[in-house]
Scaffold this active site. Structure first.
Site, PDB file in Angstrom:
ATOM      1  CG  HIS A   1      -4.813  -2.154  -8.791  1.00  0.00           C
ATOM      2  ND1 HIS A   1      -5.099  -2.547  -7.709  1.00  0.00           N
ATOM      3  CD2 HIS A   1      -5.027  -0.803  -8.725  1.00  0.00           C
ATOM      4  CE1 HIS A   1      -5.635  -1.468  -7.066  1.00  0.00           C
ATOM      5  NE2 HIS A   1      -5.625  -0.460  -7.697  1.00  0.00           N
TER       6      HIS A   1
ATOM      7  CG  HIS B   1      -7.049   0.181  -3.594  1.00  0.00           C
ATOM      8  ND1 HIS B   1      -8.490   0.709  -4.171  1.00  0.00           N
ATOM      9  CD2 HIS B   1      -6.235   0.787  -4.633  1.00  0.00           C
ATOM     10  CE1 HIS B   1      -8.276   1.105  -5.389  1.00  0.00           C
ATOM     11  NE2 HIS B   1      -7.037   1.279  -5.667  1.00  0.00           N
TER      12      HIS B   1
ATOM     13  CG  HIS C   1      -2.361   2.847  -7.647  1.00  0.00           C
ATOM     14  ND1 HIS C   1      -2.686   3.091  -6.210  1.00  0.00           N
ATOM     15  CD2 HIS C   1      -3.351   2.610  -8.161  1.00  0.00           C
ATOM     16  CE1 HIS C   1      -3.802   2.721  -6.073  1.00  0.00           C
ATOM     17  NE2 HIS C   1      -4.303   2.071  -7.042  1.00  0.00           N
ATOM     18  CD  GLU C   2      -4.657   1.956 -11.852  1.00  0.00           C
ATOM     19  OE1 GLU C   2      -4.730   0.966 -11.802  1.00  0.00           O
ATOM     20  OE2 GLU C   2      -4.958   2.912 -11.021  1.00  0.00           O
TER      21      GLU C   2
END
Lengths: 191, 132
Positions: free
Chosen positions: A129, A135, A125-126
């Site tokens: 980013h 998101h 997930h990170e």
């Protein structure tokens, strides 16, 4: 999928990003391997590859475990709550809350503690980013903001893949896989 | 703590109580309604501010009032997380709020491209034409 305000991305022509771990954390090879796997998941679908740098100081992406106020204005809050955060391109900072019960390998759904958090799930997930994704409201997507404890969710969803390919294009070797064959699991059935 | 393998987690005895999650106390606000004040509700406003749902913090501290600003924040949150848009702190919304999550804000500079930032696709044309 979504992007950060202004759609920041790594510069045109970027083919490889380097990453390194805060030497003060003393991470072992097992843990480093989890991050390597997480990076590979993104590299498989887009045009950027990742390699571990020999020097923390010069790496594009700098990974560290910290607790509480760790100097970036975004203090961690202890067990569960906020698990990790990463910054938009080209900042490269990737921080994880040291106070979580992180599980590097094995079936996290069978963990003997209720607050066990799957490290690779959060890492994937990170990294989204770090590459420029924000998101997503798609619950199956890696970029959905929440994840329950004792849950593993590591496979990129179509939504994630479409988003990253808008930013950087598709890996020429990527042929796509049916979403039904992907590995996402949860002890409580929540996906 | 960092466990290299799930089997390396110690077997706790029966008296071991796992630590409460950072936001578990928010569950006490389930069912709170607009127009009233509740002890500690300001903490929930700080949560919504942190993740971008309340764009600006007041000059001093957040109040414990369930006001219009909080209701709007809840509605935006519910839209982003595919919940029923009630503006209320119902059980489904609270269960989502206390779930562990990424620290990156959902709404940045007042904008989001999660659900709440998207136009209603049912009202947009299915196709368009271009004059040559």
């Amino acid at each position: 999928y979504s992007f950060f305000d202004g759609k920041p991305r790594w510069p045109e022509g970027t083919e490889e990003l380097t990453y390194a771990f805060d030497p003060d954390n003393g991470l072992d090879d097992t843990v480093k391997g989890v991050f390597s796997n997480a990076f590979k998941r993104w590299a498989e679908v887009t045009t950027i590859s990742f390699s571990e740098a020999s020097s923390y100081a010069v790496a594009d992406i700098r990974i560290g475990f910290y607790s509480g106020d760790h100097g970036d204005g975004e203090p961690f809050d202890g067990v569960l709550g906020t698990l990790a955060h990463a910054f938009s391109p080209t900042n490269g900072m990737f921080h994880l809350d040291q106070e979580e019960d992180w599980v590097a390998t094995g079936d996290v759904t069978q963990a003997s503690v209720s607050n066990a958090v799957d490290l690779e799930s959060v890492a994937v997930h990170e990294i989204g980013h770090l590459l420029g994704l924000g998101h997503s409201s798609v619950e199956e997507a890696i970029m959905y903001p929440t994840i329950s404890a004792k849950t593993r969710k590591v496979e990129l969803a179509d939504d994630d893949i479409e988003g990253i390919q808008v930013l950087y294009g598709s890996n020429p070797n990527y042929t796509g896989t049916p979403s039904t064959s992907r590995e996402n699991d949860s002890s409580d059935g929540v996906r | 703590r960092l466990f290299p393998n799930v089997s390396s987690i110690p077997n706790w005895n029966s008296s071991h109580v796992p630590p409460a999650g950072a936001w578990n106390a928010y569950l006490n606000f389930t069912g709170c309604s607009r127009g009233k004040a509740y002890d500690g509700l300001s903490n929930l406003k700080i949560y919504f501010h942190y993740f971008g749902y309340i764009p600006t913090a007041p000059p001093s501290n957040f109040t414990d009032d369930f006001d219009d600003e909080l209701e709007e924040a809840i509605k935006t949150y519910q839209k982003n997380f595919n919940l029923n848009i009630t503006g209320e702190l119902d059980d489904a919304t609270m269960q989502q709020i206390v779930r562990p999550r990424c620290g990156v804000a959902d709404v940045i500079n007042g904008t989001t491209t999660m659900n709440s930032g998207k136009s209603n696709t049912t009202s947009t044309p299915k196709f368009h034409t271009v004059a040559h």
